[in-house]
Design an enzyme around this catalytic site. Structure first.
Site, PDB file in Angstrom:
ATOM      1  N   TYR A 288       0.852  -1.197   0.000  1.00  0.00           N
ATOM      2  CA  TYR A 288       0.000   0.000   0.000  1.00  0.00           C
ATOM      3  C   TYR A 288       0.885   1.244   0.000  1.00  0.00           C
ATOM      4  CZ  TYR A 288      -5.019  -0.682   0.264  1.00  0.00           C
ATOM      5  OH  TYR A 288      -6.325  -0.901  -0.068  1.00  0.00           O
TER       6      TYR A 288
ATOM      7  N   GLU B  44      -0.471   4.857  -0.368  1.00  0.00           N
ATOM      8  CA  GLU B  44      -1.239   6.105  -0.513  1.00  0.00           C
ATOM      9  C   GLU B  44      -0.324   7.317  -0.368  1.00  0.00           C
ATOM     10  OE1 GLU B  44      -2.695   3.622   1.374  1.00  0.00           O
ATOM     11  OE2 GLU B  44      -4.889   3.849   1.318  1.00  0.00           O
TER      12      GLU B  44
ATOM     13  N   ASP C 187      -6.457  14.306 -24.740  1.00  0.00           N
ATOM     14  CA  ASP C 187      -6.495  12.901 -24.329  1.00  0.00           C
ATOM     15  C   ASP C 187      -5.866  12.110 -25.474  1.00  0.00           C
ATOM     16  OD1 ASP C 187      -7.066  10.284 -23.833  1.00  0.00           O
ATOM     17  OD2 ASP C 187      -9.201  10.566 -23.398  1.00  0.00           O
TER      18      ASP C 187
ATOM     19  N   THR D 134      -3.948   6.734 -21.647  1.00  0.00           N
ATOM     20  CA  THR D 134      -3.870   5.390 -21.083  1.00  0.00           C
ATOM     21  C   THR D 134      -2.512   4.835 -21.484  1.00  0.00           C
ATOM     22  OG1 THR D 134      -5.014   4.601 -23.056  1.00  0.00           O
ATOM     23  CG2 THR D 134      -6.334   4.838 -21.055  1.00  0.00           C
TER      24      THR D 134
ATOM     25  N   LYS E 288      -2.617   1.087 -24.829  1.00  0.00           N
ATOM     26  CA  LYS E 288      -3.021   1.026 -26.241  1.00  0.00           C
ATOM     27  C   LYS E 288      -1.743   1.037 -27.093  1.00  0.00           C
ATOM     28  CE  LYS E 288      -7.609   2.984 -25.433  1.00  0.00           C
ATOM     29  NZ  LYS E 288      -7.662   3.662 -24.119  1.00  0.00           N
TER      30      LYS E 288
ATOM     31  N   ARG F 212      -2.486  -2.036 -18.375  1.00  0.00           N
ATOM     32  CA  ARG F 212      -3.590  -1.108 -18.192  1.00  0.00           C
ATOM     33  C   ARG F 212      -3.207  -0.064 -17.146  1.00  0.00           C
ATOM     34  NH1 ARG F 212      -8.228  -2.393 -20.733  1.00  0.00           N
ATOM     35  NH2 ARG F 212      -7.484  -4.017 -22.108  1.00  0.00           N
TER      36      ARG F 212
HETATM   37  N1  DSN Z   1     -12.325   1.237 -24.828  1.00  0.00           N
HETATM   38  C1  DSN Z   1     -11.394   2.188 -25.365  1.00  0.00           C
HETATM   39  C2  DSN Z   1     -11.373   2.165 -26.836  1.00  0.00           C
HETATM   40  O1  DSN Z   1     -11.553   1.109 -27.376  1.00  0.00           O
HETATM   41  O2  DSN Z   1     -11.161   3.179 -27.474  1.00  0.00           O
HETATM   42  C3  DSN Z   1     -11.619   3.551 -24.851  1.00  0.00           C
HETATM   43  O3  DSN Z   1     -11.825   3.543 -23.495  1.00  0.00           O
END
Ligand code: DSN
Length: 396
Positions: A46, A48, A196, A222, A225, A231
Site C-alpha cells: 500500500y 497512498e 487525451d 492510457t 493502447k 492497463r
Molecule cells: N475502450 C477504449 C477504446 O476502445 O477506445 C476507450 O476507453
C-alpha cells in the site's frame, strides 16, 4: 497454478488471442517483462500518497519505483522536468480524465469535447458518463461532408459558450487533430486545453503523429493502447499553469489522491515503467511508423474492394469503415459477427452523422497496433482486407 479453473481460463484466452487477427485499435500485446512487473510482489504494498509523502511506512523502493516511472514518462515525450509534471497513479483513462475535470472545472461548468458519434470518448462529456452528468458538454462540431473536425465552428461555439476546459482526442477519429488550431480556440475563450492522447500516445512517442505537448496545458493517456504497456494511465500537466493562486499540477494530484483514488497499484506502475523504457528505442519508432503504414494499406485495399472508409482514409492507427453505406451494405453489428466467425476481431461503431442507434450502428472500427506488434507488414494487410471483404460479403 493450484487454481486449475483459473489456469484453464487463462490458457483458453491465450489460445484465443493467438488464433485471431486482432483489429481492435485500442488493444495490444505487452512484453513478458511488462507482465512480470505487473504480476510481481509489488502488488502487496500500500502506498497512498506520492513519493516521499506517504501515509504508510516501508516506502523506500516504492518511492524509487514511482519516481523512476515519472522520469521515464517525461523522457519518452521529451519534456523538461521544470515545465511538466506527470502523475502515474491513475488506474485507467476514465479516472484520469475525471480527475482533471474535478481539479479544474467547477460543478455545472462547461467542457467542450468531441461527441461519441463523432469519435469522442465517453469521458469527453457524454450524458451517460459521470463527466456528462456533473458538467455540460459543448460538442465539437464536425463537417458532415469531409467527416473532419470543423475548427471554424469549434471556435465560434467556444467563444459563444465559454467552456472552462476543451478536451480533444478520440477513440474513433482516424485523422490528425490540429492541436495548434485547438490552442487558438482555447485562447479565444480562455479555456484550458487538455489532450487525451490515449489512442495515439505510442504514435507520438514514436514520432509518427504530431505531439500535443507543444500546445496543451494537460495531456492524459492510457498506457495500454499504442504505448504497449499494462492497463493504467498518466496525466501530464504544465507546472506554470495556475487556477487562482494554485498550480494545476498540485490540484490534479490531489484530485487523483485523495480525491477519487486510494492506494496506487504499484505492480501496474512498475509495468508502465518497463513499457516506457521499451518505447524509448529505435525499434519502437519503427513500430509506430509501421502501424500507420499498415493502416494506410488496409484502408486502400478495403476502399478498392468497395467499402466506404470514413473521411476517405486515415493518418493514424485506426480506420472507420461505413459497412452500411446507406443500406447498400451490412450494419456494423452484423459485420462484427461475420468477421469474428472468420477469425477477425473488431468492434461495431457509429460513424459521423450516424443515422442508426449506437447499439446497431452503421460501421466498424478497426486498427493495426496489435497485428503490427505481431510483425505484420503491408503485404499482410492486403490479405487481411481481402479476408474481411470475403467474410463481409458472405463468400467462402
Ligand atoms: N475502450 C477504449 C477504446 O476502445 O477506445 C476507450 O476507453
Amino acid at each position: 497454478m493450484k487454481d486449475k479453473k483459473i489456469e484453464s481460463i487463462i490458457k483458453n484466452e491465450t489460445k484465443r488471442q493467438k488464433s485471431v487477427i486482432n483489429l481492435i485499435p485500442s488493444e495490444n500485446y505487452v512484453s513478458k517483462d511488462v507482465l512480470t512487473a505487473l504480476g510481481s510482489i509489488l502488488d502487496n504494498k500500500y502506498a497512498e500518497g506520492y513519493p516521499h509523502a506517504r501515509y504508510y511506512g516501508g516506502q523506500r523502493y516504492i518511492d524509487e519505483l514511482e519516481t523512476l516511472c515519472q522520469d521515464r514518462a517525461l523522457k519518452l515525450f521529451k519534456l523538461k522536468k521544470d515545465l511538466w509534471h506527470v502523475n502515474v497513479q491513475p488506474l485507467s483513462g476514465s479516472p484520469a480524465n475525471l480527475a482533471v475535470y474535478l481539479a479544474l472545472v467547477p460543478k455545472g461548468g462547461k467542457v467542450m469535447g468531441l461527441p461519441l458519434s463523432s469519435g469522442g470518448h465517453l469521458t469527453h462529456g457524454q450524458k451517460v458518463s459521470i463527466t456528462g452528468k456533473i458538467w455540460e458538454q459543448i460538442p465539437i462540431g464536425m463537417n458532415t461532408k469531409t467527416e473532419l473536425i470543423d475548427y471554424k465552428k469549434m471556435k465560434e461555439d467556444a467563444i459563444r459558450e465559454k467552456p472552462q476546459l476543451i478536451i480533444v482526442g478520440f477513440t474513433a477519429y482516424p485523422r490528425i487533430v490540429d492541436f495548434k488550431k485547438c490552442r487558438e480556440v482555447a485562447d479565444a475563450c480562455g479555456a484550458y486545453l487538455m489532450v487525451d492522447m490515449s489512442h495515439f500516445a505510442g504514435l507520438v512517442a514514436g514520432e509518427a503523429y504530431p505531439t500535443p505537448f507543444l500546445y496543451a496545458d494537460i495531456v492524459t493517456t492510457t498506457t495500454h493502447k499504442t504505448l504497449r504497456g499494462p492497463r493504467g494511465a498518466m496525466i501530464f500537466s504544465r507546472k506554470d499553469k495556475k487556477l487562482g493562486d494554485k498550480d494545476i499540477s498540485t490540484l490534479i494530484d490531489k484530485a487523483i489522491f485523495p480525491g477519487i483514488q486510494g492506494g496506487p497499484h504499484m505492480g501496474q506502475i512498475a509495468g508502465i515503467a518497463v513499457a516506457l523504457k521499451e518505447d524509448d528505442s529505435p525499434a519502437f519508432k519503427k513500430y509506430a511508423k509501421q502501424i500507420i503504414k499498415n493502416a494506410k494499406v488496409l484502408t486502400d485495399e478495403l476502399s478498392r474492394l468497395g467499402w466506404r472508409v470514413v473521411s476517405g482514409g486515415t493518418d493514424s492507427h485506426l480506420i472507420l469503415v461505413d459497412t452500411w453505406m446507406n443500406g447498400k451494405g451490412i450494419v456494423g453489428k452484423e459485420a462484427e459477427v461475420k468477421l469474428e466467425k472468420a477469425g477477425i476481431i473488431c468492434n461495431k461503431n457509429t460513424i459521423p452523422g450516424e443515422t442508426r442507434s449506437p447499439f446497431d450502428p452503421s460501421g466498424i472500427r478497426i486498427g493495426t497496433p496489435a497485428e503490427t506488434t505481431r510483425g505484420k507488414k503491408e503485404k499482410d494487410m492486403i490479405l487481411i482486407a481481402r479476408k474481411m471483404d470475403k467474410a463481409l460479403r458472405g463468400k467462402k
